[in-house]
Scaffold this active site. Structure first.
Site: not given
Length: 394
Positions: A34, A37
């Site tokens: 994450h 990302e």
């Protein structure tokens, strides 16, 4: 790579799906997928983050991403005349992210704020606690974004190493949907991703084994949030469509048993539903209700009694017919959008290696009969469900 020609559409949706997610992280780096990302939007050697956002805004497009348990997806949807720009942009950020140390430090604060925002949503907290118990001591039970300790500890070197290990040609699929020609799209992708890394690690996954027990958290909220559920079917299981039918009857729609009994008949909840999640080697079936604290025990009893009734009586022929009609109709309506077409193709390619034709998927739901329903109920609802509650103690 896959393309889907959507005649008459005015947009082209392009997505890159990377076969690594939160279940593939070591415990000490929980949340690094994450984190990465987020960082891919911070720029490349030739594009700043402001260049990226302004260039997408300039053409009225959408550029976003999300991290899941088993993959990470990046996508953009633009007017068809700007499709070349979209493919080029995705290639740049996925192959040549800057991953600067200053960006890691600043984005860390953003992610900590995201975690704080999630903590302010007690229903999210309840679902998070439920996953931690259902997949005890396994990465599937961890929060996708990590926790405060791991996010604080992740540094730029960790992110770069994770990127170099997992973002390579063998772990990526590219999908496009819209008024496009396959050969032209293939050339665009070949040009934009010419420098993609050709070697790297493949995520090694182990199936979850142990299951935890009931859990609760005292919280100063207006409602008590109840999540109840158990282990379910893996993504490739032949009874997945039958489970879809059972879920819709039980709590997946406005005509479902949970909705009718707890909300419509008794008025004990505004939000009440059930759902199924599927992974490579396991799955989860969960039901949720938010209710006033004094009604919590009654709602838990009602959820359990409806589950018992499902196991003992199954579903009626009429309920089966309604569920199949809903699943097939909603599926077809959901594919009106180029973004939905792209996402379906990308998700299937990265998780199964192939794309199931739309007609075949509709036929699989239509083929579900009472025999399949009874078999699926017997397979899934065989254990006592875990119950998690978040809210004020009564």
């Amino acid at each position: 790579m896959a393309t889907e020609h959507v005649p008459g559409a005015l947009s082209v949706a392009t997505g890159v799906w990377v076969g690594v997610g939160s279940r593939d992280e070591p415990a000490e780096l929980s949340g690094v997928s994450h984190f990465l990302e987020h960082l891919l939007f911070k720029g490349t050697p030739t594009r700043s983050s402001q260049d990226i956002s302004r260039s997408v805004d300039r053409v009225g497009g959408d550029f976003n991403a999300f991290t899941a348990k088993e993959y990470t997806a990046y996508y953009c949807r633009l007017p068809a005349r700007h499709a070349v720009f979209g493919v080029d942009l995705l290639g740049d950020v996925l192959i040549r992210p800057a991953l600067r140390e200053t960006d890691v430090d600043s984005e860390r604060l953003v992610i900590l704020e995201e975690l704080a925002m999630d903590d302010d949503s007690p229903d999210d907290v309840a679902h998070r606690m439920f996953a931690a118990q259902l997949f005890a001591d396994h990465p599937l039970g961890r929060e996708t974004a990590g926790d405060r300790d791991t996010v604080q500890a992740i540094n730029a070197a960790d992110v770069r190493q994770f990127f170099e290990s997992h973002y390579h040609a063998g772990s990526m699929v590219v999908t496009l949907a819209g008024p496009i020609d396959h050969d032209e799209a293939l050339q665009l992708v070949s040009n934009a991703f010419a420098d993609v890394r050709t070697s790297g690690h493949k995520a090694e996954r182990t199936a979850p084994t142990s299951v935890g027990g009931d859990d609760s958290m005292d919280d100063d909220t207006e409602q008590i949030h109840i999540v109840m559920g158990l282990r379910s079917l893996a993504r490739g299981d032949e009874d997945r469509e039958a489970l879809d039918v059972v879920n819709h009857v039980f709590g997946g729609g406005l005509s479902s048993r949970l909705f009718e009994e707890i909300r419509e008949r008794r008025g004990l909840a505004y939000s009440v539903y059930s759902g199924a999640s599927a992974y490579t080697d396991s799955g989860a079936f969960q039901m949720y209700a938010g209710t006033q604290p004094e009604h919590g025990p009654e709602v838990v009893d009602l959820m359990r009694s409806e589950l018992d009734r499902l196991v003992s009586d199954g579903i009626t022929d009429d309920e089966l017919d309604v569920a199949v009609g809903y699943l097939t109709g909603a599926f077809e309506l959901g594919l009106e959008d180029t973004g939905a077409r792209m996402a379906r193709n990308g998700g299937q390619l990265i998780t199964t290696g192939s794309i199931r034709p739309i007609a075949e998927q509709v036929a699989r739901w239509a083929a579900v009969d009472q025999t399949a329903v009874k078999r699926t109920i017997a397979r899934v609802f065989i254990d006592d469900p875990i119950t998690v509650t978040v809210g004020p103690t009564t």
